[in-house]
Design an enzyme around this catalytic site. Structure first.
Site, PDB file in Angstrom:
ATOM      1  N   HIS A 130      -3.403  -5.689   1.335  1.00 55.63           N
ATOM      2  CA  HIS A 130      -2.666  -5.856   2.592  1.00 55.63           C
ATOM      3  C   HIS A 130      -2.557  -7.308   3.049  1.00 55.63           C
ATOM      4  O   HIS A 130      -3.373  -7.758   3.856  1.00 55.63           O
ATOM      5  CB  HIS A 130      -3.362  -5.063   3.696  1.00 55.63           C
ATOM      6  CG  HIS A 130      -3.207  -3.591   3.566  1.00 55.63           C
ATOM      7  ND1 HIS A 130      -2.285  -2.881   4.289  1.00 55.63           N
ATOM      8  CD2 HIS A 130      -3.851  -2.696   2.787  1.00 55.63           C
ATOM      9  CE1 HIS A 130      -2.370  -1.601   3.970  1.00 55.63           C
ATOM     10  NE2 HIS A 130      -3.313  -1.455   3.058  1.00 55.63           N
ATOM     11  N   CYS A 132       0.839  -1.201   0.000  1.00 54.83           N
ATOM     12  CA  CYS A 132       0.000   0.000   0.000  1.00 54.83           C
ATOM     13  C   CYS A 132       0.874   1.252   0.000  1.00 54.83           C
ATOM     14  O   CYS A 132       1.511   1.555  -0.989  1.00 54.83           O
ATOM     15  CB  CYS A 132      -0.965  -0.045   1.180  1.00 54.83           C
ATOM     16  SG  CYS A 132      -2.313   1.138   1.056  1.00 54.83           S
ATOM     17  N   GLU A 183      -0.605  -8.461   5.210  1.00 53.48           N
ATOM     18  CA  GLU A 183      -0.355  -8.542   6.651  1.00 53.48           C
ATOM     19  C   GLU A 183      -1.631  -8.496   7.474  1.00 53.48           C
ATOM     20  O   GLU A 183      -1.608  -8.761   8.674  1.00 53.48           O
ATOM     21  CB  GLU A 183       0.622  -7.429   7.080  1.00 53.48           C
ATOM     22  CG  GLU A 183       0.016  -6.065   7.348  1.00 53.48           C
ATOM     23  CD  GLU A 183      -0.403  -5.296   6.098  1.00 53.48           C
ATOM     24  OE1 GLU A 183      -0.513  -5.913   5.035  1.00 53.48           O
ATOM     25  OE2 GLU A 183      -0.643  -4.082   6.203  1.00 53.48           O
TER      26      GLU A 183
END
Ligand SMILES: Nc1ncnc2c1ncn2[C@@H]1O[C@H](COP(=O)(O)OP(=O)(O)O)[C@@H](O)[C@H]1O
Ligand SMILES: [Mg+2]
Lengths: 97, 228, 758, 97
Positions: free
Chosen positions: B199, B90, B201
């Site tokens: 994302h 991002c 994560e």
């Protein structure tokens, strides 16, 4: 086609976090001597030639009602000169990228 | 991890938000997260680096534009060019593009809104430093959340990316932001630097993510480091 | 044109000057003070106030800061507070602090930013988030989540198209940039909010017990440090009457009434402050919100043991033309004020430098008991701080039950035509779930980051938001906010209780045990006896209900004057409930994900349609009495839901509230992607079964293997539980009446907001 | 102090969703006859007077390196004229709000 430009800037008394962030980054980039930076918006409107006073008045109204938030922003409206060259984005009054 | 492998740096810029999440993901994958501070020109001997999501410097001017000039970026760019695995998520992807480590740029979403949703992605390259644990053509679902995620580049660059197989992820099930050719993530020529808008994560635990599909990024790079 | 030259500029209005010029005319009325209030200030000081003192008193004694109309009613929250060993810090501080066990504490609070959001939706809403986050930070907590209860005018009104998108992007723009997940809120449309939208914002913070910080200045010689953004001319429209007295025309520029937020600055402020807390560098701390430095300095000094001396000219400014009065008044955002022991100041400043945060020592704690403020060496304020901050005026405003209340309550919805057959029921169900209030809110919530920080266990659309507090143990908290202005209009006492009941029930439905309450009381003008009666009744109702449910009010906010001309908004008490869950992996979501699970309806369904969503959607009607409140039942229901979650007896749960069973059924099916078949129980009309809004109910999905155990628990505790159906198929089917395929249901539910707002 | 203005616009071949959104809204607002709208950024930098060629060259460099992303944006640099009035945000060439 002629180009009418509307510049919209935050009023001077209003906090401009974007301009501030740019300004704070300048020393790190090795640029000194810039006392203040403000960041605003620029709108380019393509309208039919010639640009009559009426058209300008209408763009003014558009800017007031829609392009700017007059609670916190000021704006200016002007016809861009030097529109004769074939360059889609030229400006005679300064260095051109 | 033995021999000091598996140390993965996570850079914190002012305004980074997903740095701790990236560290958690590294830990859950079995690596050792190492916090890196934007003001230090020191990568603390990490083996790989994650540039996390967030709003570095408020995303003022352009996303990633100010962070790109942080001191930590100097050694990072150097190491990345020398082959160290770097993942930009991002805002991190935006920093990589602003640094010209990856081509193109990210612009305002075509619908002009910030969007947060669970996004399906198709893995187009399963042989980069960060995607070894996926299969080519596999679909994964991870969160997407950004306001300026539209990937743009000129046609020549896009054609070159396709021709060289450097598109790593494409949006599936609808393009969420007007990215050219549905591109969600790309890599550099060497395949060690990967940037993407979604994302991974945030998809490492069933409890807090839509899936655990994102874990593969971190296990991939850890494996790569062991075998390298 | 006559212009005052600098030479003619009046002298600085120092304390000495004020003492010598008792006859000077002062603009107390323009500053919103009443004559007797001004007289009292003169009385307290034994002289006329200086311009700076007048500015301070006027803003601190305003309704917004002093709660002068509401105080006498809010008292009940303390007086009737239930015994609770969960409360570490009670009402009166920036926010209450609740013990959630394992040495963790949680603080949460809801605040309003209604008027600014009407004037400038984006910035108004953004700075609303900024303000509540600083409140939570000032308690010593790391902010971990936000919520946004919102109310707008009619969904199709042109001004709603201006206000709503701006508010939503302001909340998102600020909250997303701070990195705080948005875990829930409300979106309600009603023409009563036209011109007075309600933008409430809630923040939750987490800390260890020993990290609690209080807003007080003690310890003679301790330094007062202002840190964060520079001070500009924001939000001081009011005091410009003072400025114009002390400055010539060319002096101050126009002062904006609007504040612009800088979430990036606030993010730095958060990280910087948390690092300062970790190193235990502050003795007291206060955020700067309404009334800026006036509020922070007087409150810190008032709550502490000593006095305070401030050198106002050391305050870093964004605009050098500001007068001292304006500096005191400025509501520039993203600022904090800390009291720091002298030997810790260097380290404090170092941490600020690390985070690029400007920090300045502006004063110190003194021995006396006065707040003294100096401007270039001259004293411009010398006041007892308590009289500014804590001993403002108190009004006992007259209140009276409005004459129209009886007529409103007599207008019973029983008289309204109802759907008479399956086809009509089907159409009514679709119309209901597609109506703006009942439709999916993802057009809004998709603009909010719900993943950041990686601890969000439940977010919208769920009954409550849930956050993991501890990675290791799975300890977590759930928060819900609710309020139903329609119910409160019909009966403000019951309406406030129903808001609490719903919020409490929502938290319990997630599996968390409700512990504590925060509230935002949005009402009309306190000068109108009818609005004041609504307010008084709502406070009484909420305090009584909190006592009965054992959930103390830990803090909140009052927003009055929400009216246009004579027309007030519906009385709108918004209630937030916080609950704790020992292990978030036990949470109960609303979605039906497993075919074959059995659907049980807990509680009793009666014909209760006053103020219902159906009466609004189908008939535009508001009348009768709201559903009956039964707090004993709510408490029992909560116990059942929490126990069932802990012991793994249910797979999903959804409380029933506005829209009744049909709404809950639709939401749970759509969320989980599975259909349901239900049967109307004997003795109930299908219409009442589907649309009644009887309280104390929830819909749960029970795995077959748990059915016996679940039934035993309910009957042992005396909880009515009826098996009404099963999770099954691709449609919501009410047997013998109608069936709606999920795809059709989804289209109806999800198209409304995008259709209205793009 | 003098003002140097840097205007940054997306390159013509890059999609401009903000400009498009404005343009799409125009008919709804009752404005016809505007063929195209582009939205960009305007930076106002305050620098010491007089503005030398060297200063301009440095601002140009700043724009190229920092204020614009030349992968997708063009820019122009110019000294703002009409800076003599005391007005904090005036522009002599058109209607002023
Ligand atoms: N403005 C908003 N911001 C965040 N979440 C919202 C907002 N409006 C509605 N929601 C979420 O949408 C879901 C449905 O809202 P609602 O029907 O009001 O829930 P409930 O009836 O359970 O209180 C909830 O999860 C709620 O938190
Ligand atoms: Mg609910």
């Amino acid at each position: 086609m002629a180009r009418v430009v509307v510049d919209v800037m935050l009023k001077p008394e209003i906090l401009d976090p974007q301009g501030q962030a740019v300004q704070r980054a300048l020393p790190r980039l090795g640029f000194e001597g810039i006392a203040d930076v403000r960041q605003g918006k620029r709108f380019e409107l393509e309208v039919a030639e010639p640009v009559s006073d009426e058209t300008l008045a209408r763009v003014h109204e558009l800017a007031e009602k829609f392009l700017a938030n007059t609670v916190i922003e000021n704006f200016t409206v002007r016809v861009e000169d030097g529109g004769t060259s074939g360059d889609a984005y030229g400006d005679a009054r300064g260095a051109v990228a | 991890m033995s021999g000091g492998l598996g140390r993965i740096g996570v850079v914190t810029f002012p305004g980074s938000l997903d740095d701790r999440d990236a560290q958690r993901a590294v830990r859950l994958a079995g690596g050792e997260p190492v916090a890196l501070w934007h003001r230090e020109k020191d990568l603390r001997q990490v083996d790989a680096v994650v540039l996390p999501g967030g709003f570095s410097y408020g995303d003022y001017l352009r996303c990633g534009a100010i962070a790109r000039f942080s001191p930590v970026m100097e050694p990072l760019l150097e190491q990345a060019r020398a082959g160290m695995p770097v993942l930009g998520i991002c805002n991190g992807f935006q920093v990589l593009c602003e640094s010209h480590l990856l081509p193109g740029a990210l612009t305002r979403n075509d619908h002009l809104h910030f969007v947060c949703r669970d996004q399906r992605l198709r893995v187009e390259r399963a042989d980069t430093a960060w995607t070894g644990d996926y299969e080519q053509g596999q679909e994964i679902t991870v969160p997407l959340k950004n306001g300026e995620g539209g990937y743009v580049a000129d046609e020549r660059t896009l054609d070159a990316l396709e021709a060289e197989g450097r598109v790593v992820f494409r949006y599936a099930g609808g393009n969420p932001n007007g990215s050219r050719r549905d591109i969600a993530g790309i890599t550099n020529e060497a395949g060690n630097v990967v940037g993407l808008m979604p994302h991974p994560e945030h998809a490492v635990e069933t409890l807090t993510g839509p899936t655990t599909d994102g874990l593969g990024f971190f296990t991939s790079v850890l494996k790569r480091l062991v075998t390298a | 044109m006559t212009r005052t030259t600098p030479a003619q500029r009046p002298v600085l209005d120092t304390v000495e000057h004020a003492s010598g010029t008792p006859g000077t005319d002062q603009p107390w009325a323009e500053l919103g003070l009443k004559e007797d209030e001004y007289a009292r200030i003169r009385d307290i000081l034994g002289r006329r106030p200086t311009g700076a003192e007048l500015a301070m008193y006027s803003v601190m004694w305003s309704e917004h800061c002093s709660y002068k109309s509401s105080k006498v009613h809010l008292k009940q929250f303390g007086e009737k507070a239930p015994e609770s060993d969960a409360l570490l810090v009670g009402i009166g501080e920036n926010a209450g602090v609740v013990d959630i066990g394992q040495d963790y504490a949680v603080t949460f609070k809801v605040e309003s930013h209604n008027h600014p959001s009407y004037v400038e939706p984006y910035q108004g809403a953004a700075t609303g988030i900024g303000g509540i986050v600083r409140d939570i930070l000032a308690m010593g907590a790391r902010p971990v989540a936000v919520m946004d209860p919102l109310r707008f005018g009619a969904a199709d009104h042109p001004d709603t198209r201006r206000v709503l998108p701006g508010v939503v992007s302001g909340i998102g723009g600020y909250g997303n940039c701070l990195g705080l997940p948005n875990i829930g809120g409300e979106t309600v449309f009603d023409s009563c909010y036209q011109g007075n939208p309600l933008v409430n914002a809630l923040c939750v913070g987490v800390m260890k017990h020993e990290d609690i910080h209080l807003a007080q200045a003690s310890g003679t010689g301790n330094k007062v440090i202002l840190y964060g953004a520079r001070t500009g001319g924001d939000g001081i429209g009011g005091v410009s009457v003072l400025a114009s007295e002390t400055f010539d025309e060319e002096g101050p520029a126009k002062r904006p009434a609007v504040q612009v937020g800088d979430p990036f600055q606030e993010k730095l402020l958060i990280e910087c402050t948390l690092e300062i807390f970790r190193e235990r560098l502050v003795a007291g701390i206060q955020d700067l919100g309404g009334a800026g430095l006036s509020c922070a300095t007087s409150e810190l000094a008032s709550a502490g043991s000593g006095g305070m001396r401030v050198e106002l000219d050391t305050v870093p400014l964004r605009d050098s033309s500001l007068s001292p009065e304006e500096i005191l008044m400025s509501e520039s955002q993203e600022r904090m004020c800390a009291v720091v022991e002298p030997d810790k100041v260097d380290r404090f400043l170092e941490i600020c430098e690390k985070w690029d945060v400007i920090a300045t020592v502006i004063g110190e704690v003194t021995e006396g008991d006065r707040l003294e403020i100096y401007w270039h060496g001259e004293q411009i304020v010398d006041v007892p701080p308590r009289t500014v901050a804590h001993e403002g005026p108190v009004y006992h405003r007259p209140y009276e039950r409005p004459s129209w209340q009886d007529g409103l309550q007599a207008d019973d919805p029983a008289a309204l035509p109802r759907p008479a057959n399956g086809d009509e029921l089907r159409a009514a169900a679709l119309a209901l779930i597609a109506s703006p209030n009942q439709a999916a809110k993802s057009w809004i919530t998709d603009q909010y980051d719900r993943y950041v920080l990686g601890d969000t266990v439940l977010a919208q659309p769920e009954d409550g938001g849930m956050i993991r507090v501890d990675d290791e143990t799975g300890l977590g908290v759930a928060v819900a906010t609710d309020g139903n202005g329609r119910y409160a209009k019909l009966d403000p006492y019951a309406g406030a209780q129903l808001a609490l009941a719903e919020s409490y029930r929502n938290v319990a439905a997630t599996g968390a045990r409700p512990l504590a309450v925060t509230d935002c009381l949005n009402f009309g003008s306190p000068e109108d006896p009818a609005a004041m009666w609504q307010f008084a009744e709502a406070c009484r109702g909420l305090a009584d209900a909190c006592l009965e449910l054992g959930t103390p009010v830990t803090g909140g906010n009052v927003s009055l004057y929400n009216q246009t001309g004579d027309t007030a908004i519906h009385p709108t008490p918004v209630v937030g409930v916080l609950g704790v869950i020992d292990d978030v992996s036990r949470r109960t979501p609303i979605g039906f994900t497993d075919e074959g699970y059995l659907l049980y309806l807990l509680g009793e369904t009666r014909e209760e349609l006053g103020g219902s969503a159906w009466s609004q959607v189908a008939h535009g009607h508001l009348g009768g009495l709201p559903p009956a409140v039964d707090l004993e039942r709510e408490r029992l229901l909560a116990e059942i839901l929490v126990a069932a979650s802990r012991d793994g007896m249910i797979d999903a749960a959804h409380d029933l509230s506005d829209g009744g069973l049909v709404q809950a059924l639709a939401e749970s099916c759509l969320k989980g992607g599975k259909g349901a078949r239900v049967v109307v129980p004997d003795g109930l009309s299908p219409f009442v079964f589907l649309f009644s809004e009887s309280q104390g109910r929830a819909l749960v999905a029970v795995p077959r293997s748990e059915e016996v155990r679940f039934n035993d628990m309910c009957s042992a505790r005396g909880m009515p539980a009826a098996r009404i159906g099963v999770v099954d198929g691709e449609a919501v089917e009410v047997q013998g009446e109608f069936s709606i395929p999920l795809s059709e249901l989804r289209a109806a539910h999800e198209a409304t907001l995008p259709g209205l707002f793009g």
